[in-house]
Design a protein around this motif. Structure first.
Motif, PDB file in Angstrom:
ATOM      1  N   GLU A  48       0.830  -1.209   0.000  1.00  0.00           N
ATOM      2  CA  GLU A  48       0.000   0.000   0.000  1.00  0.00           C
ATOM      3  C   GLU A  48       0.863   1.257   0.000  1.00  0.00           C
ATOM      4  OE1 GLU A  48      -3.098   0.294  -0.536  1.00  0.00           O
ATOM      5  OE2 GLU A  48      -3.496  -1.849  -0.508  1.00  0.00           O
ATOM      6  N   ILE A  49       1.934   1.239   0.780  1.00  0.00           N
ATOM      7  CA  ILE A  49       2.833   2.396   0.826  1.00  0.00           C
ATOM      8  C   ILE A  49       3.413   2.633  -0.572  1.00  0.00           C
ATOM      9  CG2 ILE A  49       4.945   3.377   1.848  1.00  0.00           C
ATOM     10  CD1 ILE A  49       4.421   1.528   4.314  1.00  0.00           C
ATOM     11  N   GLY A  50       3.804   1.547  -1.214  1.00  0.00           N
ATOM     12  CA  GLY A  50       4.381   1.641  -2.558  1.00  0.00           C
ATOM     13  C   GLY A  50       3.396   2.247  -3.547  1.00  0.00           C
ATOM     14  N   ARG A  51       2.141   1.765  -3.484  1.00  0.00           N
ATOM     15  CA  ARG A  51       1.121   2.293  -4.402  1.00  0.00           C
ATOM     16  C   ARG A  51       0.922   3.793  -4.175  1.00  0.00           C
ATOM     17  NH1 ARG A  51      -1.283  -2.795  -4.956  1.00  0.00           N
ATOM     18  NH2 ARG A  51      -2.094  -2.914  -2.849  1.00  0.00           N
ATOM     19  N   ALA A  52       0.856   4.174  -2.895  1.00  0.00           N
ATOM     20  CA  ALA A  52       0.635   5.595  -2.563  1.00  0.00           C
ATOM     21  C   ALA A  52       1.815   6.444  -3.057  1.00  0.00           C
ATOM     22  CB  ALA A  52       0.448   5.764  -1.063  1.00  0.00           C
ATOM     23  N   LEU A  53       3.026   5.909  -2.919  1.00  0.00           N
ATOM     24  CA  LEU A  53       4.223   6.646  -3.366  1.00  0.00           C
ATOM     25  C   LEU A  53       4.203   6.861  -4.876  1.00  0.00           C
ATOM     26  CD1 LEU A  53       7.200   5.094  -1.375  1.00  0.00           C
ATOM     27  CD2 LEU A  53       6.595   7.516  -1.506  1.00  0.00           C
ATOM     28  N   LYS A  54       3.902   5.783  -5.606  1.00  0.00           N
ATOM     29  CA  LYS A  54       3.911   5.883  -7.083  1.00  0.00           C
ATOM     30  C   LYS A  54       2.853   6.876  -7.565  1.00  0.00           C
ATOM     31  CE  LYS A  54       4.662   1.238  -8.217  1.00  0.00           C
ATOM     32  NZ  LYS A  54       4.711   0.147  -9.089  1.00  0.00           N
ATOM     33  N   ARG A  55       1.664   6.818  -6.936  1.00  0.00           N
ATOM     34  CA  ARG A  55       0.578   7.721  -7.341  1.00  0.00           C
ATOM     35  C   ARG A  55       0.991   9.177  -7.063  1.00  0.00           C
ATOM     36  NH1 ARG A  55      -3.588   5.326  -4.593  1.00  0.00           N
ATOM     37  NH2 ARG A  55      -3.038   6.539  -2.774  1.00  0.00           N
ATOM     38  N   VAL A  63       6.864  15.257  -2.727  1.00  0.00           N
ATOM     39  CA  VAL A  63       6.117  14.406  -1.796  1.00  0.00           C
ATOM     40  C   VAL A  63       6.830  14.447  -0.449  1.00  0.00           C
ATOM     41  CG1 VAL A  63       5.179  12.080  -1.394  1.00  0.00           C
ATOM     42  CG2 VAL A  63       5.568  12.862  -3.742  1.00  0.00           C
ATOM     43  N   VAL A  64       6.041  14.519   0.625  1.00  0.00           N
ATOM     44  CA  VAL A  64       6.595  14.415   1.981  1.00  0.00           C
ATOM     45  C   VAL A  64       5.985  13.183   2.624  1.00  0.00           C
ATOM     46  CG1 VAL A  64       6.691  15.471   4.282  1.00  0.00           C
ATOM     47  CG2 VAL A  64       6.937  16.912   2.239  1.00  0.00           C
ATOM     48  N   VAL A  65       6.866  12.275   3.107  1.00  0.00           N
ATOM     49  CA  VAL A  65       6.403  11.042   3.746  1.00  0.00           C
ATOM     50  C   VAL A  65       6.825  11.097   5.208  1.00  0.00           C
ATOM     51  CG1 VAL A  65       6.572   8.516   3.700  1.00  0.00           C
ATOM     52  CG2 VAL A  65       6.788   9.812   1.566  1.00  0.00           C
ATOM     53  N   THR A  66       5.928  10.751   6.139  1.00  0.00           N
ATOM     54  CA  THR A  66       6.353  10.694   7.545  1.00  0.00           C
ATOM     55  C   THR A  66       6.050   9.324   8.119  1.00  0.00           C
ATOM     56  OG1 THR A  66       4.433  11.263   8.931  1.00  0.00           O
ATOM     57  CG2 THR A  66       5.465  13.077   7.741  1.00  0.00           C
ATOM     58  N   GLY A  67       6.966   8.843   8.966  1.00  0.00           N
ATOM     59  CA  GLY A  67       6.748   7.601   9.715  1.00  0.00           C
ATOM     60  C   GLY A  67       7.345   6.378   9.055  1.00  0.00           C
ATOM     61  N   GLY A  68       7.508   5.346   9.877  1.00  0.00           N
ATOM     62  CA  GLY A  68       7.975   4.050   9.396  1.00  0.00           C
ATOM     63  C   GLY A  68       9.450   3.999   9.049  1.00  0.00           C
ATOM     64  N   LEU A  69      10.239   4.920   9.603  1.00  0.00           N
ATOM     65  CA  LEU A  69      11.679   4.919   9.298  1.00  0.00           C
ATOM     66  C   LEU A  69      12.503   4.269  10.399  1.00  0.00           C
ATOM     67  CD1 LEU A  69      12.437   8.500   7.910  1.00  0.00           C
ATOM     68  CD2 LEU A  69      11.759   6.452   6.679  1.00  0.00           C
ATOM     69  N   GLY A  70      11.839   3.886  11.489  1.00  0.00           N
ATOM     70  CA  GLY A  70      12.581   3.435  12.668  1.00  0.00           C
ATOM     71  C   GLY A  70      13.214   2.069  12.507  1.00  0.00           C
ATOM     72  N   ALA A  71      13.658   1.519  13.667  1.00  0.00           N
ATOM     73  CA  ALA A  71      14.431   0.288  13.646  1.00  0.00           C
ATOM     74  C   ALA A  71      13.598  -0.942  13.961  1.00  0.00           C
ATOM     75  CB  ALA A  71      15.571   0.416  14.657  1.00  0.00           C
ATOM     76  N   THR A  72      12.313  -0.755  14.261  1.00  0.00           N
ATOM     77  CA  THR A  72      11.507  -1.918  14.649  1.00  0.00           C
ATOM     78  C   THR A  72      10.917  -2.604  13.406  1.00  0.00           C
ATOM     79  OG1 THR A  72       9.647  -0.438  15.028  1.00  0.00           O
ATOM     80  CG2 THR A  72      10.930  -1.074  16.962  1.00  0.00           C
ATOM     81  N   TYR A 136      15.607  11.372   4.928  1.00  0.00           N
ATOM     82  CA  TYR A 136      16.388  11.410   3.688  1.00  0.00           C
ATOM     83  C   TYR A 136      15.552  11.911   2.530  1.00  0.00           C
ATOM     84  CZ  TYR A 136      14.257   6.782   2.839  1.00  0.00           C
ATOM     85  OH  TYR A 136      13.379   5.747   2.657  1.00  0.00           O
ATOM     86  N   LEU A 137      16.274  12.307   1.491  1.00  0.00           N
ATOM     87  CA  LEU A 137      15.644  12.810   0.277  1.00  0.00           C
ATOM     88  C   LEU A 137      15.984  11.840  -0.858  1.00  0.00           C
ATOM     89  CD1 LEU A 137      14.457  14.997  -1.678  1.00  0.00           C
ATOM     90  CD2 LEU A 137      16.696  16.086  -1.630  1.00  0.00           C
ATOM     91  N   LEU A 138      14.954  11.521  -1.604  1.00  0.00           N
ATOM     92  CA  LEU A 138      15.148  10.648  -2.762  1.00  0.00           C
ATOM     93  C   LEU A 138      14.561  11.379  -3.957  1.00  0.00           C
ATOM     94  CD1 LEU A 138      16.164   7.692  -2.827  1.00  0.00           C
ATOM     95  CD2 LEU A 138      13.773   6.992  -2.837  1.00  0.00           C
ATOM     96  N   THR A 143      11.204  13.968  -9.221  1.00  0.00           N
ATOM     97  CA  THR A 143      10.342  14.467  -8.143  1.00  0.00           C
ATOM     98  C   THR A 143      11.045  14.263  -6.803  1.00  0.00           C
ATOM     99  OG1 THR A 143       8.422  13.823  -9.426  1.00  0.00           O
ATOM    100  CG2 THR A 143       8.053  14.237  -7.076  1.00  0.00           C
ATOM    101  N   PRO A 144      11.244  15.338  -6.039  1.00  0.00           N
ATOM    102  CA  PRO A 144      11.847  15.138  -4.713  1.00  0.00           C
ATOM    103  C   PRO A 144      10.851  14.487  -3.749  1.00  0.00           C
ATOM    104  CG  PRO A 144      11.403  17.477  -5.089  1.00  0.00           C
ATOM    105  CD  PRO A 144      11.009  16.760  -6.341  1.00  0.00           C
ATOM    106  N   VAL A 145      11.300  13.424  -3.093  1.00  0.00           N
ATOM    107  CA  VAL A 145      10.455  12.748  -2.089  1.00  0.00           C
ATOM    108  C   VAL A 145      11.229  12.800  -0.773  1.00  0.00           C
ATOM    109  CG1 VAL A 145       9.138  10.677  -1.529  1.00  0.00           C
ATOM    110  CG2 VAL A 145       9.677  11.188  -3.927  1.00  0.00           C
TER     111      VAL A 145
END
Ligand code: ATP
Length: 430
Positions: A48-55, A63-72, A136-138, A143-145
């Motif tokens: 789902e994250i992938g689909r949202a990113l591509k769209r 695009v600004v994405v927050t969350g899910g970058l941690g170590a767990t 991080y920036l990709l 498109t900057p994400v």
């Protein structure tokens, strides 16, 4: 630029945590001249994250994405990036070194888990190498994400310090500027406000006026956006464009202020209690309260402000008739003759607390918040306010609609607004 925000986490999609990150980011980005066309909240699912990113990448400038970058194990953003954008995670030795240098008391096992933070998508640029949650920036398909941590204060710092400056550089001089102000209004319904100022929106397609009921207040936003740069001939310089926007903004702001007058109690981040506190302080006045149906709500709002002891002495929550007599000196016969919810008792409560507290100004509230206790003569929502100064004592009658919580809230706000108008010398005689 046209942007999109994606907030990631099962805690958001399950309703356990409110997505304040998107709201904060949207406000900041809008203020910096960007338009957010969509905000998505996605659970911890790489697909789902992938689909949202591509769209988002396909239809937005950033695009600004927050969350899910941690170590767990539930932090899956990088896995989604690898899958959807074909950017496998690679080791960033400088990030790893930083993690190893600052162990902050972790065990060897915890350190191994933390090392996951050093694996980032191929081609990522670390936004803030000095932090552990560096973000991080990709750049994908031009498109900057921006990938930011979910923890609100970390996200907020990175957004302000790294993302917004980077976007400004990206867009260069052609970035659209936005001027915006929020007016805070009390005592006029949204529909009447719209009738008074709605026509101002016709001044230009670059003008937007929004109406937001934030009970018991109404907030009105005025927004003027810079025109598309360099389109009209002769091409205006950047300065001309800003001046024109500023002039238009100032002219409309003056017209809104004239139309709504002193119903506007504040702007932007100002609050009713903050404005009252400021007026008491600048006029060197001290205040005490006698609260019945609001049960300390007004005192609570005033004492939430740092430094309020300079002007607020305190108050009495005199809920029973007995306490109105004992603590405020309200006459027994007065209570019998008029009832606790009456103008004479509201006046006596205000005078009683003013004399006992030795303050310049006192305000009282006595009313029927419901759901029971109303009568034909005094229905639920009947509230009397008393205002006592050295020179005079006044009482005011209001009839509010709503449930118990709403009646108490609007009574507290009305009390603060009466104080505000009194301090401004604009209190109309009842
Ligand atoms: P870490 O896992 O190291 O804490 P992270 O970047 O992976 O950081 P998350 O795990 O997604 O972030 O979220 C960390 C905490 O931040 C969550 O427990 C949640 O309370 C809060 N949080 C996450 N996303 C949001 C959001 N969109 N709005 C408000 N709070 C959020």
């Amino acid at each position: 630029m046209i942007g999109e925000i994606i907030a990631i986490g099962n805690e958001l999609t399950s309703g356990r945590v409110l997505d304040t990150n998107s709201r904060f980011a949207a406000g900041q980005l809008f203020g910096a001249g960007h338009e957010i066309i969509a905000m998505a909240t996605i659970g911890d699912s790489p697909e789902e994250i992938g689909r949202a990113l591509k769209r988002a990448i396909a239809r937005s400038d950033f695009v600004v994405v927050t969350g899910g970058l941690g170590a767990t194990s539930d932090d899956l953003t990088n896995e989604a990036v690898a899958l959807a954008l074909k950017r496998p995670s690679v080791l960033f030795p400088e990030v790893l070194e930083k993690i190893r240098r600052c162990p902050a008391g972790q065990s060897a096992t915890e350190m191994r888990l933390l090392e996951k933070l050093a694996w980032l998508p191929d081609g990522a640029e670390v936004l803030s190498p000095e932090r552990r949650m560096a973000g991080y920036l990709l750049i994908h398909d031009h498109t900057p994400v921006f990938f930011l941590p979910g923890v609100p204060h970390e996200m907020q710092e990175l957004l302000a310090e790294r993302v917004i400056p980077r976007l400004a550089l990206w867009q260069g001089e052609s970035v659209r500027r936005v001027r915006q102000r929020v007016y805070k209004i009390f005592g006029r319904p949204e529909i009447e406000i719209n009738r008074l100022v709605g026509h101002l929106e016709k001044a230009s397609p670059r003008v937007r006026i929004g109406y937001y009921p934030v009970f018991p207040e109404v907030h009105l936003s005025l927004t003027v956006i810079d025109g598309p740069p360099a389109t009209p001939a002769p091409a205006p310089s950047a300065t001309t464009s800003i001046d024109t926007t500023a002039n238009l903004f100032d002219r409309l702001a003056a017209q809104i202020e004239a139309a709504l007058g002193d119903c506007i109690f504040g702007r932007d981040e100002e609050t009713l209690e903050g404005v009252v506190g400021c007026l008491l302080r600048t006029r060197a006045q001290t205040l005490a309260l006698a609260e019945s149906c609001t049960g300390g709500l007004i005192a609570g709002k005033l004492t939430a402000l740092p430094g309020s002891s300079a002007y607020f002495s305190g108050g009495v929550v005199s809920y029973s008739n007995d306490l109105k007599e004992k603590f405020l000196g309200v006459g027994h016969q007065l209570l019998l003759a008029h009832g606790a919810v009456s103008g004479p008792v509201a006046r006596a409560m205000a005078e009683g607390v003013r004399e006992r507290a030795g303050v310049d100004l006192a305000l009282s509230v006595t009313g029927i918040a419901g759901p029971g206790g109303g009568s034909a003569e005094k229905p639920v929502g009947t509230v009397y306010f008393g205002l006592a100064t050295l020179e005079r004592t006044l009482d005011f009658l209001y009839r509010f609609a709503g449930d118990r919580r709403q009646i108490r809230e609007i009574a507290a706000a009305t009390a603060l607004d009466l104080l505000r108008r009194h301090l401004l010398g604009k209190l109309l005689q009842p």
